[in-house]
Design a protein around this motif. Structure first.
Motif, short mmCIF file in Angstrom:
data_model
loop_
_atom_site.label_atom_id
_atom_site.label_comp_id
_atom_site.label_asym_id
_atom_site.label_seq_id
_atom_site.Cartn_x
_atom_site.Cartn_y
_atom_site.Cartn_z
N ALA A 74 0.77 -1.30 -0.02
CA ALA A 74 0.00 -0.03 0.10
C ALA A 74 0.84 1.31 0.02
O ALA A 74 0.57 2.32 -0.56
N ARG A 75 1.83 1.04 0.80
CA ARG A 75 2.71 2.32 0.60
C ARG A 75 3.54 2.52 -0.61
O ARG A 75 4.05 3.65 -1.03
N LYS A 76 3.71 1.66 -1.37
CA LYS A 76 4.37 1.54 -2.66
C LYS A 76 3.52 1.92 -3.87
O LYS A 76 3.68 3.00 -4.67
N LEU A 77 2.37 1.11 -4.19
CA LEU A 77 1.57 1.31 -5.39
C LEU A 77 0.42 0.42 -5.35
O LEU A 77 0.47 -0.91 -5.05
N TRP A 78 -0.78 0.94 -5.43
CA TRP A 78 -2.07 0.24 -5.16
C TRP A 78 -2.53 -0.33 -6.70
O TRP A 78 -2.86 -1.41 -6.77
N HIS A 79 -2.63 0.89 -7.42
CA HIS A 79 -3.20 0.22 -8.63
C HIS A 79 -2.71 1.12 -10.11
O HIS A 79 -1.99 1.97 -10.00
N VAL A 80 -2.37 0.12 -11.13
CA VAL A 80 -1.93 0.59 -12.24
C VAL A 80 -2.63 0.08 -13.38
O VAL A 80 -3.09 -1.13 -13.29
N SER A 81 -2.94 0.48 -14.59
CA SER A 81 -3.86 -0.05 -15.74
C SER A 81 -3.08 -1.40 -16.17
O SER A 81 -1.80 -1.25 -16.17
N ASN A 82 -3.74 -2.30 -16.70
CA ASN A 82 -3.35 -3.40 -17.37
C ASN A 82 -2.93 -3.16 -18.50
O ASN A 82 -2.26 -4.01 -19.24
N ILE A 83 -2.82 -1.89 -18.93
CA ILE A 83 -1.79 -1.62 -20.24
C ILE A 83 -0.50 -1.53 -19.83
O ILE A 83 0.43 -1.37 -20.81
N TYR A 84 -0.29 -1.49 -18.66
CA TYR A 84 1.29 -1.87 -18.45
C TYR A 84 1.50 -3.16 -17.68
O TYR A 84 0.72 -4.01 -17.34
N THR A 85 2.90 -3.29 -17.68
CA THR A 85 3.47 -4.53 -17.12
C THR A 85 3.22 -4.60 -15.49
O THR A 85 3.59 -3.57 -14.99
N ILE A 86 2.72 -5.69 -14.96
CA ILE A 86 2.35 -5.49 -13.49
C ILE A 86 3.46 -6.57 -12.86
O ILE A 86 2.91 -7.86 -13.15
N PRO A 87 4.67 -6.50 -12.50
CA PRO A 87 5.33 -7.28 -11.99
C PRO A 87 4.64 -8.30 -10.81
O PRO A 87 5.21 -9.50 -10.90
N GLU A 88 3.84 -7.71 -9.89
CA GLU A 88 3.43 -8.43 -8.76
C GLU A 88 2.47 -9.46 -9.54
O GLU A 88 2.03 -10.41 -8.82
N GLN A 89 1.49 -9.10 -10.40
CA GLN A 89 0.67 -9.82 -11.26
C GLN A 89 1.50 -11.14 -11.85
O GLN A 89 1.11 -12.29 -11.89
N GLU A 90 2.63 -10.86 -12.38
CA GLU A 90 3.53 -11.86 -13.05
C GLU A 90 3.94 -12.95 -12.03
O GLU A 90 4.21 -13.84 -12.38
N LEU A 101 -1.74 -4.48 -5.56
CA LEU A 101 -2.23 -4.77 -4.14
C LEU A 101 -2.79 -5.99 -3.81
O LEU A 101 -2.30 -6.67 -3.05
N GLY A 102 -3.97 -6.29 -4.72
CA GLY A 102 -4.54 -7.77 -4.64
C GLY A 102 -3.40 -8.88 -4.91
O GLY A 102 -3.27 -9.81 -4.27
N CYS A 103 -2.47 -8.84 -6.01
CA CYS A 103 -1.54 -9.79 -6.44
C CYS A 103 -0.41 -10.00 -5.53
O CYS A 103 -0.09 -11.16 -5.01
N ALA A 104 -0.03 -8.71 -4.68
CA ALA A 104 0.94 -8.95 -3.67
C ALA A 104 0.26 -9.78 -2.35
O ALA A 104 1.23 -10.61 -2.06
N VAL A 105 -0.74 -9.31 -2.07
CA VAL A 105 -1.60 -10.08 -1.03
C VAL A 105 -1.69 -11.60 -1.40
O VAL A 105 -1.42 -12.75 -0.73
N GLY A 106 -2.01 -11.81 -2.62
CA GLY A 106 -2.35 -13.04 -3.05
C GLY A 106 -1.03 -14.00 -3.14
O GLY A 106 -1.26 -15.16 -2.82
#
Ligand SMILES: *Cc1c(COP(=O)(O)O)cnc(C)c1O
Length: 396
Positions: free
Chosen positions: A59-75, A282-287
């Motif tokens: 939460a201190r780093k980054l909550w949301h970015v669009s899926n038009i970008y690469t999301i390392p936590e998601q990967e 945020l969701g992917c980090a927790v997941g």
């Protein structure tokens, strides 16, 4: 006058202000042992220190970015999930319902791209629950869920819950050259903790293989360690082509996913699907933290052991209160207590005894505690359930 919150729920008049492990604390200070865990959502209990840490760090780093970008936590979470499952690829959603929508789209698209666009039919099962979208209610098909919401999405055939060879023959007959997929919960949750026998799952896998039909498992409730294996289908030694997960995967943070083989997912190319929030950092980090903890074989062995312990306690509860309870069913910490009175009455008596349970169909009371519930809390829960049952017996 209509309440300010749309009244689509029959809510209990209890409001919680805090959670600690397997306990919930209400506004009035009363402590309840939570055997519902947000209906299999709070897989690691409330306010698990590692999840709180992961959530606040992210939460201190980054909550949301669009899926038009690469999301390392998601990967990272996708990699974790493909390592611990049959799947080659993952799409993230915010809920089980959204996972159901994609599973259906993916199955239809597969056959469309394979040159069989007429294969759009989906075989589903009576008593199923796949969510509340128009597609998901059509998949479930029950009168209670669909009444007044038609016209429904066409293409679904509903069969009897598979439990025997005869039911299996019916599935064989229902799969035609226009069928694209079969969708099934290996253990029905809302339907009343109904376990599909391993033999049926194996037979279904063979049948789908022979006919080129995609097998979709809805493991939104029975997956993520709940049965003592990371995914419920592992008990049968088979794998689906597509699987929906949600609930436990976020440990309380809204998160869902569709897992698929490369082949089943082959129609889902750039532009064919998307989600604004699905797969947010945020969701992917927790997941990822949840999956890391749940996929540890030692953790899963503990779930199985605790499940056996709880089941044993429930069996004695049935023996002590034969007027109230009929039998115990389920797997691991996904347990059902078949009741003689309406399960809602037992849920209510539980409130007075300070224990939270969830009613399901088929006159079943659901017990879905946190997967890390301490043995002492299991013992206390059984004592409180016993007290609730005794009160009901006395009142009858
Ligand atoms: C809860 C549930 C869903 C729907 O998930 P939501 O997150 O409520 O949309 C779908 N399938 C099963 C088996 C479920 O238990």
């Amino acid at each position: 006058m209509i309440p300010s919150v749309l009244p689509t729920y029959n809510r209990a008049p209890i409001a919680f202000v805090k959670g600690e492990g397997s306990w919930l604390i209400a506004e009035d200070g009363r402590r309840y042992l939570d055997l519902g865990a947000g209906i299999a959502v709070n897989a690691l209990g409330h306010a698990h220190p590692a999840l709180v840490q992961t959530l606040t760090d992210q939460a201190r780093k980054l909550w949301h970015v669009s899926n038009i970008y690469t999301i390392p936590e998601q990967e990272r979470l996708a990699r974790l999930l493909t390592e611990v499952s049959f799947a080659d690829t993952v799409f993230f959603t915010n809920s089980g319902t959204e996972a159901a929508e994609l599973a259906i789209k993916m199955a239809r698209k597969f056959h469309h791209e394979a040159g069989q666009p007429e294969r759009t039919g989906i075989v589903a099962f009576e008593g199923a629950f796949h969510g509340r979208s128009t597609g998901a209610i059509a998949a479930a098909g029950s009168e209670k869920m669909v009444k007044g919401f038609g016209p429904l999405m066409p293409g679904f055939t509903h069969l009897k819950w598979p439990a025997s060879d005869a039911d299996h023959a019916a599935i064989r007959a229902a799969i035609t050259d226009r069928t694209c997929a079969v969708i099934l919960e290996p253990i029905q949750g809302e339907g009343g903790i109904r376990v599909v026998p391993d033999q049926c799952l194996k037979g279904l896998r063979d049948l789908c293989g022979e006919t080129g039909t995609l097998l979709i498992f809805d493991e939104v409730q029975c997956g993520m360690g709940r049965t003592g294996r990371l995914f419920a289908h592992e008990w049968a030694g088979i794998t689906p082509d597509i699987m929906m997960v949600a609930k436990g995967i976020g440990g309380g943070f809204p998160l869902g996913a569709v897992l698929a083989t490369e082949r089943a997912a082959s129609g889902m190319t750039a532009g064919t699907h998307g989600s604004t929030y699905g797969g947010n950092p945020l969701g992917c980090a927790v997941g990822a933290k949840v999956v890391e903890i749940l996929s540890d074989p030692a953790f899963l062995a503990e779930v199985a052991r605790k499940g056996a312990l709880m089941r044993q306690g429930l069996e004695s509860l049935v023996a002590r209160h034969p007027q109230m309870f009929d039998s115990v069913r389920g797997e691991g910490l996904m347990l059902g207590l078949k009741c003689k009175p309406a399960p809602a009455e037992v849920v209510k008596a539980g409130y007075s005894a300070g224990v939270l349970t969830v009613a399901a169909a088929d006159n079943v009371l659901r017990l879905l505690p946190a997967l890390n519930i301490p043995d002492a809390d299991i013992a206390e829960a059984l004592t409180r359930l016993d007290k609730a049952a005794a009160t009901l017996v006395k009142a009858a």
